[in-house]
Design a protein around this motif. Sequence first.
Motif: not given
Length: 252
Positions: A146-154
């Motif tokens: 349903d979703r992806i939790l991410t910091s934008g790989q930073q």
Amino acid sequence: MSEFKFEVCANSVESCLAAQRGGADRVELCMGIPEGGTTPSYGDILMARRLLDNIRLHVIIRPRGGDFLYSSLELEIMLKDLENARVLGADGVVFGCLTRNGEVDIPSMKILMDASQGMSVTFHRAFDVCRNPIEALEQIIDLGCDRILTSGQQATAELGIPLLRQLQQQAGNRVILMAGCGVNENNIAKIAAETGIHEFHFSARETVESGMIYRNENVSMGGTVRISEFERNVTTHARVEATIASLKRSLH
């Protein structure tokens, strides 16, 4: 504000209640915060579900800290923990598996997805250490998360704004992108404006001093790993409110 959703990373039932009071839409309940979050106990899930009366409860399914390359034994443990979360009434679960080459572990993910039927599924920040985020996004969509939790790989979502923007454009309406790690009242409006992302994950914690009067600071419960054992970090409703209000003010 209905278009935005706010998830608080809660490290205790106490933090869950503060998140609810502060206006969060849901909590991600997890232990082992210094390790990036591990599966909470039976008692934590039970009490959180009992006491949260108007927000959703998601539970991280992660048997240990470290990498996201899981053995068959660890996968069995995750399945048992997932079923435990279901029985105790969790609305969603949070997990992610990678191969040794840094790709999404499709077979392991399919096993966990099958066991998660009826619950919301978030692919957690294992995404941020995968080899190819563009390819991984498509695979996670195909898996039905349903979703992806991410910091934008930073290191923080604010630093990850360029990739977050690119991923949001790629995802469209096929999966929810949720920006997390270092999101706070000082940068949430900037992240929202520059990425187009509408879901945010933050901890809103403050340090609470221990009530202990007698203190033997020569002994560390972690052995050679030393952290302060006479303070703890707890979500406060005031910081949750402030973070949400910061974004709301930016819209006017």
